[in-house]
Design a protein around this motif. Structure first.
Motif, PDB file in Angstrom:
ATOM      1  N   ILE A   1       2.255  -0.214   9.495  1.00 42.60           N
ATOM      2  CA  ILE A   1       3.169  -0.864   8.547  1.00 42.60           C
ATOM      3  C   ILE A   1       4.528  -0.176   8.604  1.00 42.60           C
ATOM      4  N   ILE A   2       5.589  -0.991   8.497  1.00 42.31           N
ATOM      5  CA  ILE A   2       6.941  -0.483   8.291  1.00 42.31           C
ATOM      6  C   ILE A   2       7.480  -1.102   7.005  1.00 42.31           C
ATOM      7  N   GLY A   3       7.938  -0.261   6.084  1.00 43.18           N
ATOM      8  CA  GLY A   3       8.559  -0.734   4.853  1.00 43.18           C
ATOM      9  C   GLY A   3      10.007  -0.292   4.803  1.00 43.18           C
ATOM     10  N   ILE A   4      10.877  -1.181   4.373  1.00 40.94           N
ATOM     11  CA  ILE A   4      12.316  -0.912   4.334  1.00 40.94           C
ATOM     12  C   ILE A   4      12.799  -0.965   2.888  1.00 40.94           C
ATOM     13  N   CYS A   5      13.592   0.027   2.486  1.00 44.39           N
ATOM     14  CA  CYS A   5      14.241   0.048   1.168  1.00 44.39           C
ATOM     15  C   CYS A   5      13.185  -0.039   0.058  1.00 44.39           C
ATOM     16  N   GLY A   6      13.340  -0.959  -0.888  1.00 43.17           N
ATOM     17  CA  GLY A   6      12.434  -1.038  -2.027  1.00 43.17           C
ATOM     18  C   GLY A   6      11.005  -1.356  -1.651  1.00 43.17           C
ATOM     19  N   TYR A   7      10.799  -2.090  -0.557  1.00 47.61           N
ATOM     20  CA  TYR A   7       9.432  -2.401  -0.148  1.00 47.61           C
ATOM     21  C   TYR A   7       8.804  -1.259   0.638  1.00 47.61           C
ATOM     22  N   ALA A   8       9.574  -0.211   0.930  1.00 48.72           N
ATOM     23  CA  ALA A   8       8.990   0.976   1.539  1.00 48.72           C
ATOM     24  C   ALA A   8       8.035   1.658   0.572  1.00 48.72           C
ATOM     25  N   GLY A   9       8.406   1.705  -0.701  1.00 47.82           N
ATOM     26  CA  GLY A   9       7.504   2.272  -1.702  1.00 47.82           C
ATOM     27  C   GLY A   9       6.218   1.487  -1.811  1.00 47.82           C
ATOM     28  N   MET A  10       6.325   0.144  -1.768  1.00 50.90           N
ATOM     29  CA  MET A  10       5.134  -0.688  -1.806  1.00 50.90           C
ATOM     30  C   MET A  10       4.304  -0.536  -0.531  1.00 50.90           C
ATOM     31  N   ALA A  11       4.981  -0.298   0.597  1.00 52.08           N
ATOM     32  CA  ALA A  11       4.265  -0.078   1.854  1.00 52.08           C
ATOM     33  C   ALA A  11       3.404   1.177   1.772  1.00 52.08           C
ATOM     34  N   LEU A  12       3.978   2.268   1.285  1.00 51.79           N
ATOM     35  CA  LEU A  12       3.196   3.504   1.112  1.00 51.79           C
ATOM     36  C   LEU A  12       2.070   3.294   0.116  1.00 51.79           C
ATOM     37  N   ASN A  13       2.354   2.555  -0.934  1.00 51.24           N
ATOM     38  CA  ASN A  13       1.348   2.269  -1.950  1.00 51.24           C
ATOM     39  C   ASN A  13       0.167   1.508  -1.356  1.00 51.24           C
ATOM     40  N   ALA A  14       0.483   0.545  -0.476  1.00 46.48           N
ATOM     41  CA  ALA A  14      -0.567  -0.254   0.148  1.00 46.48           C
ATOM     42  C   ALA A  14      -1.439   0.593   1.070  1.00 46.48           C
ATOM     43  N   VAL A  15      -0.803   1.451   1.859  1.00 42.80           N
ATOM     44  CA  VAL A  15      -1.557   2.244   2.827  1.00 42.80           C
ATOM     45  C   VAL A  15      -2.465   3.251   2.126  1.00 42.80           C
ATOM     46  N   ALA A  16      -2.059   3.709   0.945  1.00 40.59           N
ATOM     47  CA  ALA A  16      -2.909   4.646   0.206  1.00 40.59           C
ATOM     48  C   ALA A  16      -4.281   4.064  -0.076  1.00 40.59           C
ATOM     49  N   VAL A  17      -4.352   2.749  -0.321  1.00 41.54           N
ATOM     50  CA  VAL A  17      -5.640   2.130  -0.662  1.00 41.54           C
ATOM     51  C   VAL A  17      -6.250   1.326   0.478  1.00 41.54           C
ATOM     52  N   ASP A  18      -5.415   0.862   1.410  1.00 42.22           N
ATOM     53  CA  ASP A  18      -5.911   0.020   2.500  1.00 42.22           C
ATOM     54  C   ASP A  18      -6.188   0.896   3.710  1.00 42.22           C
ATOM     55  N   LYS A  19      -7.429   1.253   3.876  1.00 42.76           N
ATOM     56  CA  LYS A  19      -7.817   2.204   4.909  1.00 42.76           C
ATOM     57  C   LYS A  19      -7.836   1.591   6.304  1.00 42.76           C
ATOM     58  N   ARG A  20      -7.573   0.299   6.423  1.00 42.63           N
ATOM     59  CA  ARG A  20      -7.485  -0.333   7.736  1.00 42.63           C
ATOM     60  C   ARG A  20      -6.206   0.052   8.452  1.00 42.63           C
ATOM     61  N   VAL A  21      -5.184   0.426   7.705  1.00 43.73           N
ATOM     62  CA  VAL A  21      -3.875   0.741   8.276  1.00 43.73           C
ATOM     63  C   VAL A  21      -3.911   2.148   8.852  1.00 43.73           C
ATOM     64  N   LYS A  22      -3.493   2.287  10.096  1.00 43.38           N
ATOM     65  CA  LYS A  22      -3.633   3.568  10.789  1.00 43.38           C
ATOM     66  C   LYS A  22      -2.382   4.441  10.735  1.00 43.38           C
ATOM     67  N   ALA A  23      -1.222   3.878  10.405  1.00 45.61           N
ATOM     68  CA  ALA A  23       0.009   4.664  10.343  1.00 45.61           C
ATOM     69  C   ALA A  23       1.056   3.866   9.574  1.00 45.61           C
ATOM     70  N   VAL A  24       1.979   4.583   8.920  1.00 45.62           N
ATOM     71  CA  VAL A  24       3.011   3.912   8.127  1.00 45.62           C
ATOM     72  C   VAL A  24       4.339   4.630   8.303  1.00 45.62           C
ATOM     73  N   ALA A  25       5.401   3.842   8.423  1.00 42.88           N
ATOM     74  CA  ALA A  25       6.757   4.383   8.510  1.00 42.88           C
ATOM     75  C   ALA A  25       7.640   3.665   7.498  1.00 42.88           C
ATOM     76  N   THR A  26       8.615   4.386   6.967  1.00 44.58           N
ATOM     77  CA  THR A  26       9.566   3.785   6.031  1.00 44.58           C
ATOM     78  C   THR A  26      10.984   4.150   6.441  1.00 44.58           C
ATOM     79  N   THR A  27      11.930   3.271   6.094  1.00 46.42           N
ATOM     80  CA  THR A  27      13.348   3.578   6.273  1.00 46.42           C
ATOM     81  C   THR A  27      14.084   3.269   4.977  1.00 46.42           C
ATOM     82  N   SER A  28      15.057   4.127   4.641  1.00 48.09           N
ATOM     83  CA  SER A  28      15.883   3.949   3.435  1.00 48.09           C
ATOM     84  C   SER A  28      15.019   3.662   2.214  1.00 48.09           C
TER      85      SER A  28
END
Length: 369
Positions: A160-187
C-alpha cells in the motif's frame, strides 16, 4: 500578515472547499480518443505508453462502491505481479496524485490501483464529501480485496502507498490487515490528530470545545434542512499575498492547471461542515506497532509543514521502519514533482519486500495449514 485562527488553519489543512453536493457527480465522459492519447483535461498527467489503464469498481465492507483506475505494465508477460493499492491526498481524486504514483509504479513493473475514497470523486456513498477514519481505512482493505482476486496479481505480494491525509488511513489499514506485506507513505498527515489537537498539537481545550459546540449546533440545522451544510473554510479563489506558505502551495496545486480536477473536493467542492467530528473523537494509528514485522517506509519533505507527522509515526512504529526526508521538498512537492518524489526508493522498497514466495516456502505453508 492577516491573522488566521488555528481553527482556520486546521480547516485549510483538511484542504479547501467551495460547494456541498447531495448527489454523486455524474461519471465523467472519456472518449476513445482520449483513452488512446492520454490527452485528457480530466487527468493531471498524460497516460504513459508503457502501461494500460482500466476503469474498475468494487465494493468495500460497508457496501459502498469504490471507483478506481487499474494500471498494468504492458510488458508484464505471464507472471503474476506484485501489486499496490494507492490513494490520497485528502480531498483529491485518482486522476491527480495517486494516479500519477500508480502509473509510475506500474511502469516499474507493479500492478497498481489508484482509487477514490468513499463519498468522494466517482466513488459512491451518501452524503457527498464526507470522510471517516473507519470507512476510509476500510477502503484500502477493499482495494486489497480487488487486487487479490485479479488474475494478474500475486495476492501474497500486495503493498500500500498512502499520500497526505490518506497516508494515516493507509497505516491504520495495514495495522489490522495482515494480508498487506509492506506500506509506504508520502507527506503523511494524521487526520485525527490534527483535527483533534490542531497543528503541532496547539489547539487548546477551549478552542476544541468551541469547535465541537459549533459542529454540534450545526447538526440541528442539517437535521432540519435534511442535507449537510458545506464548510466555509475554503482555499481562496485568488491569493491575496498574505497567506501562509502551505496554503499557497495547496492553491498552486488544486486551483491551477497543474493539479485542478473538477471532481476533487479541494479543487471544486466542499467537505461538509460537520465532517471533522469523527476524526476529533476516534484516533488513528493506535496500533501502529502491530504493522511489524512488516516494513514501513515514511517519506516527507524537508520543508513540509507536515513533516512532524511522519517523524512521530516513525518513532511510534516498530522495526523494520525507515524515515526518508527529501531535501528542499515541501508537502505538496511530493504530490506531483517527479524529480523530487523518490520513485527509485519506492521501487526498491517494494521490490525487496514483495518478493515472490519460493516454492519451498509455499510447500511449508501448505503443510502448516
Amino acid at each position: 500578515m492577516k491573522k488566521i485562527t488555528l481553527l482556520a488553519f486546521t480547516s485549510l489543512m483538511i484542504l479547501g472547499q467551495a460547494f456541498a453536493q447531495t448527489k454523486p457527480k455524474v461519471k465523467l465522459e472519456r472518449t476513445k480518443a482520449v483513452q488512446e492519447t492520454g490527452k485528457s483535461d480530466y487527468y493531471t498527467f498524460k497516460l504513459s505508453d508503457k502501461v494500460t489503464r482500466q476503469e474498475v469498481t468494487f465494493k468495500n465492507r460497508y457496501g459502498i462502491t469504490i471507483a478506481a483506475d487499474l494500471y498494468l505494465p504492458k510488458n508484464r508477460g505471464s507472471q503474476s505481479l506484485a501489486a499496490l493499492a494507492i490513494s490520497g491526498p485528502f480531498g483529491a481524486v485518482k486522476e491527480q496524485s495517486s494516479g500519477l504514483y500508480a502509473q509510475t509504479m506500474a511502469e516499474r513493473g507493479f500492478a497498481t490501483l489508484a482509487f477514490d475514497p468513499s463519498y468522494t470523486g466517482e466513488s459512491g456513498g451518501e452524503p457527498r464529501n464526507v470522510a471517516s477514519p473507519d470507512i476510509n481505512t476500510e477502503d484500502f482493505s477493499a482495494a486489497v480485496d480487488f487486487l487479490g482476486l485479479h488474475p494478474s496479481v500475486d495476492r501474497n505480494r500486495i503493498g500500500i502507498i498512502g499520500i497526505c491525509g490518506y497516508a494515516g488511513m493507509a497505516l491504520n489499514a495495514v495495522a489490522v490487515d495482515k494480508r498487506v506485506k509492506a506500506v509506504a507513505t508520502t507527506s503523511m498527515y494524521d487526520m485525527s490528530r490534527v483535527n483533534a489537537k490542531g497543528y503541532f498539537d496547539k489547539l487548546t481545550l477551549e478552542e476544541r470545545t468551541k469547535t465541537l459546540e459549533q459542529m454540534s449546533q450545526q447538526r440541528w440545522a442539517d437535521a432540519q434542512k435534511g442535507t449537510p451544510a458545506p464548510s466555509t473554510n475554503n482555499l481562496p479563489e485568488k491569493l491575496q499575498g498574505n497567506e501562509p506558505q502551505f496554503v499557497v502551495d495547496y492553491f498552486n496545486y488544486y486551483k491551477t492547471p497543474r493539479g485542478f480536477h473538477p471532481n476533487s473536493v479541494n479543487s471544486n467542492g466542499a467537505w461538509t461542515a460537520t465532517m471533522p467530528l469523527s476524526f476529533m473523537n476516534m484516533p488513528l494509528l493506535t496500533y501502529i506497532k502491530e504493522i511489524s514485522p512488516r516494513p514501513v517506509l515514511l517519506i516527507a519533505g524537508e520543508k513540509a509543514h507536515s513533516r512532524y507527522f511522519s517523524e512521530d509515526a516513525y518513532q511510534a512504529a516498530a522495526e523494520p521502519k525507515e524515515l526518508v526526508i527529501i531535501p528542499n521538498a515541501s508537502h505538496v512537492d511530493l504530490y506531483d514533482q517527479t524529480d523530487m518524489i523518490p520513485f527509485d526508493k519506492l521501487s526498491a522498497f517494494f521490490n525487496e519486500n514483495l518478493k515472490p514466495v519460493k516454492a519451498t516456502e509455499t510447500a511449508k505453508a501448505a503443510v502448516v495449514r
